[in-house]
Structures are given as C-alpha cells and as structure tokens.
Design an enzyme around this catalytic site. Structure first.
Site, PDB file in Angstrom:
ATOM      1  N   ASN A  17      91.679  80.733  49.136  1.00 57.43           N
ATOM      2  CA  ASN A  17      90.372  80.995  49.741  1.00 57.43           C
ATOM      3  C   ASN A  17      89.359  81.572  48.774  1.00 57.43           C
ATOM      4  O   ASN A  17      88.330  82.107  49.193  1.00 57.43           O
ATOM      5  CB  ASN A  17      90.538  81.918  50.952  1.00 57.43           C
ATOM      6  CG  ASN A  17      91.545  81.371  51.928  1.00 57.43           C
ATOM      7  OD1 ASN A  17      92.637  81.901  52.048  1.00 57.43           O
ATOM      8  ND2 ASN A  17      91.228  80.260  52.576  1.00 57.43           N
ATOM      9  N   VAL A  47      84.376  83.714  48.096  1.00 60.12           N
ATOM     10  CA  VAL A  47      85.414  83.886  49.112  1.00 60.12           C
ATOM     11  C   VAL A  47      85.052  83.075  50.349  1.00 60.12           C
ATOM     12  O   VAL A  47      83.915  83.109  50.820  1.00 60.12           O
ATOM     13  CB  VAL A  47      85.551  85.374  49.503  1.00 60.12           C
ATOM     14  CG1 VAL A  47      86.556  85.552  50.629  1.00 60.12           C
ATOM     15  CG2 VAL A  47      85.952  86.207  48.297  1.00 60.12           C
ATOM     16  N   CYS A  48      86.030  82.348  50.861  1.00 65.05           N
ATOM     17  CA  CYS A  48      85.853  81.596  52.097  1.00 65.05           C
ATOM     18  C   CYS A  48      86.709  82.243  53.175  1.00 65.05           C
ATOM     19  O   CYS A  48      87.935  82.223  53.109  1.00 65.05           O
ATOM     20  CB  CYS A  48      86.265  80.139  51.906  1.00 65.05           C
ATOM     21  SG  CYS A  48      86.112  79.157  53.413  1.00 65.05           S
ATOM     22  N   VAL A  49      86.036  82.847  54.128  1.00 69.92           N
ATOM     23  CA  VAL A  49      86.734  83.458  55.260  1.00 69.92           C
ATOM     24  C   VAL A  49      85.806  83.343  56.469  1.00 69.92           C
ATOM     25  O   VAL A  49      84.591  83.496  56.348  1.00 69.92           O
ATOM     26  CB  VAL A  49      87.126  84.934  54.958  1.00 69.92           C
ATOM     27  CG1 VAL A  49      85.925  85.808  54.724  1.00 69.92           C
ATOM     28  CG2 VAL A  49      87.996  85.526  56.046  1.00 69.92           C
ATOM     29  N   LEU A  77      89.241  76.786  49.190  1.00 70.15           N
ATOM     30  CA  LEU A  77      88.230  76.486  48.179  1.00 70.15           C
ATOM     31  C   LEU A  77      88.923  76.100  46.876  1.00 70.15           C
ATOM     32  O   LEU A  77      88.368  75.396  46.050  1.00 70.15           O
ATOM     33  CB  LEU A  77      87.329  77.698  47.937  1.00 70.15           C
ATOM     34  CG  LEU A  77      86.360  78.061  49.047  1.00 70.15           C
ATOM     35  CD1 LEU A  77      85.610  79.343  48.698  1.00 70.15           C
ATOM     36  CD2 LEU A  77      85.383  76.943  49.307  1.00 70.15           C
TER      37      LEU A  77
END
Length: 187
Positions: free
Chosen positions: A86, A93-95, A128
C-alpha cells in the site's frame, strides 16, 4: 508544502489542538515531529510493530494537508523507503481512510494509527506496489523476507531522534548527514 496561511483559522486551531493532545498523550509506537514554524508540516516516526516484517524499523511519515482540510483528507507519504503493497515507490500511502472512507472528524492521531495498522495488516487488493501485493498474496515468506531486508537497510534504529523534536532540529541533523556523505564521497 502547505503553510498555515492557506487553510482556515478553524482548521489551524484544530490542528494545533490535535498536535498538543498527541504531545500530551503520545500514541503507542508513534513519535510526532513538531514544526513550530508551520503547523501544517505534520510528520512522525512510526515504529515497526512486533511480529511483522517491519519490526525494529523506524519509519518517517509526512501528512500533507489540503487547503480544504478537514473536509478533504491529507495525503500521507512514507519518507523512509519501505517495501509494502500500500505504499508506492514515491512513498504515497493508499488506505481507504484517506480516500473513500474519509470523514472530517478523523484527526491526525486516527490517520497515524491507521498507517501504523497498515504495517500489521497490509491490503494487497488496493496495492500501489504491485510486486509487494503479488508476493504477499502468493508467497508470503518471500514478501516478508524482502520487507525485512528493506527495513534493515532503510529503517534502522538510530535514524530517528530519541524524543519529539522540532523540524528545525531535524533539518540540522539532515545537514550534518549530507555533509558527512559529501566528505565520504571525496575520500
């Protein structure tokens, strides 16, 4: 980097209160870095949770506030290189908490704790870093080995300060480090 002049006074007041709360009651495994000159410069050290490939790692993260904060979520970046599904190669950051699940009531503490939880429970479905996501799903042992290696190289203990510090102090340390690197290159 966004400075305080671009966000509303109410957002500045909220950020100030949240930072003060975190300083008074520190988050477990997270150390806030305070910039006295720019309240919008929110950074922290996140310590790799035990029992994960990130254990013993010290990861620096940065939140970038949007001018419409808190109605729009900040962006979060790892400044310490990390192998994680992520986290992109640029550190983004992908959240969901910072995307579709954003709620203006979420504060800095919630965001930092969510990012720390990503180190425990990565989400390969929204990767990602496709390589890390694929390894996590198909060959966990290889994923963990790679993540541990990257952690041992880039997130070593001693890279972070012993206590909460201002960004000014961090800049001084970074200057010294750069100077040492330049000296070593000349040798």
């Amino acid at each position: 980097m966004l400075s305080a002049e671009y966000i509303s006074p109410a957002a500045i007041k909220r950020l100030s209160k949240e930072i003060q709360t975190i300083q008074t009651t520190p988050l477990e495994g997270i150390k806030l870095i305070v910039n006295d000159d720019n309240i919008c410069d929110v950074q922290a050290w996140i310590y790799g949770p035990e029992g994960t490939p990130y254990e013993k790692g010290h990861f620096r993260v940065k939140l970038i506030m949007s001018p419409d904060f808190p109605n729009t979520p900040p962006k979060c970046y790892f400044q310490t290189k990390i192998f994680h599904p992520n986290v992109s190669s640029t550190g983004e950051v992908c959240v969901n908490t910072l995307k579709k699940d954003w709620n203006p009531d979420h504060g800095i503490a919630h965001i930092l704790l969510t990012v720390k939880c990503l180190l425990i429970y990565p989400n390969p479905e929204s990767a990602l870093n496709e390589e890390a996501g694929k390894l996590l799903l198909e060959r966990y042992d290889d994923y963990a080995k790679h993540a541990k290696l990257m952690t041992s190289i880039h997130a070593k203990k001693g890279d972070e300060p012993a206590a909460p510090v201002s960004t000014e102090t961090v800049k001084k340390v970074e200057k010294k480090t750069d100077k040492k690197k330049k000296t070593l290159k000349r040798l």
